[in-house]
Design a protein around this motif. Structure first.
Motif, PDB file in Angstrom:
ATOM      1  N   PHE A  63       0.820  -1.185   0.130  1.00  0.00           N
ATOM      2  CA  PHE A  63       0.236   0.154  -0.099  1.00  0.00           C
ATOM      3  C   PHE A  63       0.984   1.283   0.204  1.00  0.00           C
ATOM      4  CE2 PHE A  63      -3.032   2.823   2.572  1.00  0.00           C
ATOM      5  CZ  PHE A  63      -3.827   3.159   1.569  1.00  0.00           C
ATOM      6  N   ASP A  64       0.657   2.156  -0.903  1.00  0.00           N
ATOM      7  CA  ASP A  64       1.530   3.236  -1.146  1.00  0.00           C
ATOM      8  C   ASP A  64       1.026   4.613  -0.385  1.00  0.00           C
ATOM      9  OD1 ASP A  64      -0.440   4.048  -2.785  1.00  0.00           O
ATOM     10  OD2 ASP A  64       0.696   4.330  -4.525  1.00  0.00           O
ATOM     11  N   GLY A  65      -0.160   4.379   0.269  1.00  0.00           N
ATOM     12  CA  GLY A  65      -0.822   5.239   0.855  1.00  0.00           C
ATOM     13  C   GLY A  65      -1.943   5.720   0.227  1.00  0.00           C
ATOM     14  N   GLU A  66      -2.172   5.374  -1.016  1.00  0.00           N
ATOM     15  CA  GLU A  66      -3.363   5.754  -1.789  1.00  0.00           C
ATOM     16  C   GLU A  66      -3.817   4.474  -2.452  1.00  0.00           C
ATOM     17  OE1 GLU A  66      -2.810   8.904  -4.701  1.00  0.00           O
ATOM     18  OE2 GLU A  66      -2.132  10.245  -3.022  1.00  0.00           O
ATOM     19  N   ASN A 196     -15.654  -2.128  10.769  1.00  0.00           N
ATOM     20  CA  ASN A 196     -14.479  -2.576  10.433  1.00  0.00           C
ATOM     21  C   ASN A 196     -14.606  -4.174  10.094  1.00  0.00           C
ATOM     22  OD1 ASN A 196     -12.523  -0.434  11.184  1.00  0.00           O
ATOM     23  ND2 ASN A 196     -13.577  -0.973  13.162  1.00  0.00           N
ATOM     24  N   LYS A 197     -13.895  -4.309   8.766  1.00  0.00           N
ATOM     25  CA  LYS A 197     -13.966  -5.981   8.370  1.00  0.00           C
ATOM     26  C   LYS A 197     -12.497  -6.311   8.059  1.00  0.00           C
ATOM     27  CE  LYS A 197     -18.185  -6.436   8.102  1.00  0.00           C
ATOM     28  NZ  LYS A 197     -18.934  -7.436   8.897  1.00  0.00           N
ATOM     29  N   SER A 201     -10.548 -11.108   1.303  1.00  0.00           N
ATOM     30  CA  SER A 201      -9.606 -11.191   0.091  1.00  0.00           C
ATOM     31  C   SER A 201     -10.018 -10.451  -1.328  1.00  0.00           C
ATOM     32  CB  SER A 201      -9.824 -12.790  -0.293  1.00  0.00           C
ATOM     33  OG  SER A 201      -9.406 -13.600   0.822  1.00  0.00           O
ATOM     34  N   ALA A 202      -8.984  -9.914  -2.007  1.00  0.00           N
ATOM     35  CA  ALA A 202      -9.216  -9.052  -2.923  1.00  0.00           C
ATOM     36  C   ALA A 202     -10.021  -7.758  -2.616  1.00  0.00           C
ATOM     37  CB  ALA A 202      -9.775  -9.860  -4.091  1.00  0.00           C
ATOM     38  N   GLY A 203      -9.576  -7.514  -1.342  1.00  0.00           N
ATOM     39  CA  GLY A 203     -10.467  -6.220  -0.899  1.00  0.00           C
ATOM     40  C   GLY A 203     -10.238  -4.886  -1.293  1.00  0.00           C
ATOM     41  N   GLU A 204      -8.961  -4.692  -1.679  1.00  0.00           N
ATOM     42  CA  GLU A 204      -8.345  -3.312  -2.357  1.00  0.00           C
ATOM     43  C   GLU A 204      -7.301  -3.721  -3.282  1.00  0.00           C
ATOM     44  OE1 GLU A 204      -7.931   0.098  -3.596  1.00  0.00           O
ATOM     45  OE2 GLU A 204      -9.281  -0.077  -1.954  1.00  0.00           O
ATOM     46  N   HIS A 205      -7.527  -3.203  -4.611  1.00  0.00           N
ATOM     47  CA  HIS A 205      -6.573  -3.184  -5.591  1.00  0.00           C
ATOM     48  C   HIS A 205      -7.108  -2.257  -6.866  1.00  0.00           C
ATOM     49  CE1 HIS A 205      -9.848  -5.667  -7.710  1.00  0.00           C
ATOM     50  NE2 HIS A 205      -9.689  -6.308  -6.632  1.00  0.00           N
ATOM     51  N   GLU A 206      -6.228  -2.460  -7.715  1.00  0.00           N
ATOM     52  CA  GLU A 206      -6.482  -1.473  -9.131  1.00  0.00           C
ATOM     53  C   GLU A 206      -6.861  -2.378 -10.340  1.00  0.00           C
ATOM     54  OE1 GLU A 206      -6.837   1.872  -9.081  1.00  0.00           O
ATOM     55  OE2 GLU A 206      -6.568   1.871  -6.676  1.00  0.00           O
ATOM     56  N   ASP A 255     -16.556   5.879   0.890  1.00  0.00           N
ATOM     57  CA  ASP A 255     -15.890   5.990   2.106  1.00  0.00           C
ATOM     58  C   ASP A 255     -15.470   4.691   2.830  1.00  0.00           C
ATOM     59  OD1 ASP A 255     -14.419   6.957   4.142  1.00  0.00           O
ATOM     60  OD2 ASP A 255     -16.329   7.548   5.472  1.00  0.00           O
ATOM     61  N   VAL A 256     -14.896   4.025   1.778  1.00  0.00           N
ATOM     62  CA  VAL A 256     -14.311   2.723   2.212  1.00  0.00           C
ATOM     63  C   VAL A 256     -12.719   2.887   2.019  1.00  0.00           C
ATOM     64  CG1 VAL A 256     -14.064   0.190   1.465  1.00  0.00           C
ATOM     65  CG2 VAL A 256     -16.245   1.624   1.058  1.00  0.00           C
ATOM     66  N   ALA A 257     -12.219   2.616   3.357  1.00  0.00           N
ATOM     67  CA  ALA A 257     -10.788   2.957   3.590  1.00  0.00           C
ATOM     68  C   ALA A 257      -9.960   1.679   4.022  1.00  0.00           C
ATOM     69  CB  ALA A 257     -10.456   3.988   4.334  1.00  0.00           C
ATOM     70  N   LEU A 258      -8.913   1.592   3.228  1.00  0.00           N
ATOM     71  CA  LEU A 258      -7.881   0.396   3.638  1.00  0.00           C
ATOM     72  C   LEU A 258      -7.214   0.604   4.977  1.00  0.00           C
ATOM     73  CD1 LEU A 258      -6.627  -2.422   3.031  1.00  0.00           C
ATOM     74  CD2 LEU A 258      -4.981  -0.929   1.812  1.00  0.00           C
ATOM     75  N   ALA A 259      -7.382  -0.303   6.039  1.00  0.00           N
ATOM     76  CA  ALA A 259      -6.793  -0.175   7.346  1.00  0.00           C
ATOM     77  C   ALA A 259      -5.522  -0.908   7.280  1.00  0.00           C
ATOM     78  CB  ALA A 259      -7.647  -0.449   8.540  1.00  0.00           C
ATOM     79  N   GLY A 260      -5.291  -1.696   6.587  1.00  0.00           N
ATOM     80  CA  GLY A 260      -3.877  -2.616   6.517  1.00  0.00           C
ATOM     81  C   GLY A 260      -3.981  -3.734   5.875  1.00  0.00           C
ATOM     82  N   LEU A 261      -2.709  -4.352   5.615  1.00  0.00           N
ATOM     83  CA  LEU A 261      -2.769  -5.475   4.784  1.00  0.00           C
ATOM     84  C   LEU A 261      -2.033  -6.787   5.590  1.00  0.00           C
ATOM     85  CD1 LEU A 261      -0.833  -4.189   1.580  1.00  0.00           C
ATOM     86  CD2 LEU A 261      -3.042  -4.884   1.790  1.00  0.00           C
TER      87      LEU A 261
END
Length: 271
Positions: A63-66, A196-197, A201-206, A255-261
């Motif tokens: 995660f690069d912060g964005e 929080n969830k 799996s595959a919860g954040e990507h491009e 407003d879905v934010a990644l908290a961590g990997l």
């Protein structure tokens, strides 16, 4: 030893899959069409998945912060899989599917699991879209499910929570009606979710234009309290990016934010 002889034996000598052709839904199929699907999946798995199985383990998602960064090989594999039609293989012809028996679909997907289970994560997208096709409104099917089947959007399942694991009784994500007109939204009653969830799996990507999360949350009672146990749990469609009734992106980020990997044993290449 290759997987293909085993798959052929299981399908034809043990399961006698050709007997399904006697059913009206599968009447257009034959050994030739089944073999063509297996040939295509075997080739894609060999060319786009297997050579990069080690690479995606060593170049884990970061995660690069964005945004989450994944190797180009993962992007290429996802595009090839979507182009093959396998995301909608068992669906009706009139929505772009092949009306393929699920038995054959599952067998064909075995090539991807063998080549790199860490890259291949279309399972959740297909399951997400299948659920919407059965339980969603006509517009939800058009806007969300069909775009998932085409590979334009991908999907997840959001159940587990940091404090609850996968215990449904302990889910604390809450959903409250969004305004007095919440029930009038053409895409379905509109709620605000907070919680929080974890381990999604595959919860954040491009990899795709959008990610459609199916989120389990509780609707509070009339006193604003969450009812203990599993009562009050509902399932909500939460897109990463907001869409209109035509399935077009509005340009607004939800407003879905990644908290961590997390590192996932055996699936290191998957977010």
């Amino acid at each position: 030893m290759t997987l293909r002889p085993t798959v052929d034996f299981l399908l034809h000598d043990w399961l006698h899959v050709e007997t399904l052709q006697q059913r009206e839904r599968f009447a257009d199929h034959s050994r030739e069409t089944f073999d063509a699907v297996l040939d295509t999946c075997e080739r894609i798995a060999r060319e786009k998945y297997a050579p990069f199985n080690r690479l995606v383990d060593t170049q884990e998602p970061h995660f690069d912060g964005e945004r989450v960064i994944l190797p180009q090989a993962t992007h290429d594999a996802q595009k090839a899989y979507a182009a093959s039609g396998m995301l909608s293989a068992a669906q009706d012809y009139d929505v772009g599917g092949m009306q393929l028996p699920y038995t054959v679909e599952a067998a064909a997907n075995a090539f991807f699991a063998m080549a790199s289970v860490s890259i291949g994560s279309g399972m959740l997208t297909t399951g997400n879209a299948n659920l919407l096709m059965v339980h969603g409104t006509e517009m939800q099917k058009q806007v969300f499910a069909l775009n998932e089947f085409s590979g334009r959007f991908s999907g997840t399942m959001c159940l587990s929570e940091p404090q609850a694991g996968s215990s449904l009784s302990d889910v604390s994500t809450r959903a409250v009606p969004d305004g007095a007109d919440f029930a009038d939204d053409p895409l379905g009653p509109r709620y605000r979710l907070k919680g929080n969830k974890m381990w999604i799996s595959a919860g954040e990507h491009e990899l795709t234009e959008n990610i459609i999360h199916l989120v389990l949350a509780k609707i509070p009672d009339e006193n604003g309290k969450l009812v203990p146990g599993t009562r009050g749990i509902s399932l909500f469609i939460v897109p990463k990016k907001m869409v209109n009734t035509a399935g077009e992106l509005t340009g607004e980020r939800n407003d879905v934010a990644l908290a961590g990997l997390n590192h996932k044993c055996g699936w290191r290449g998957t977010t």
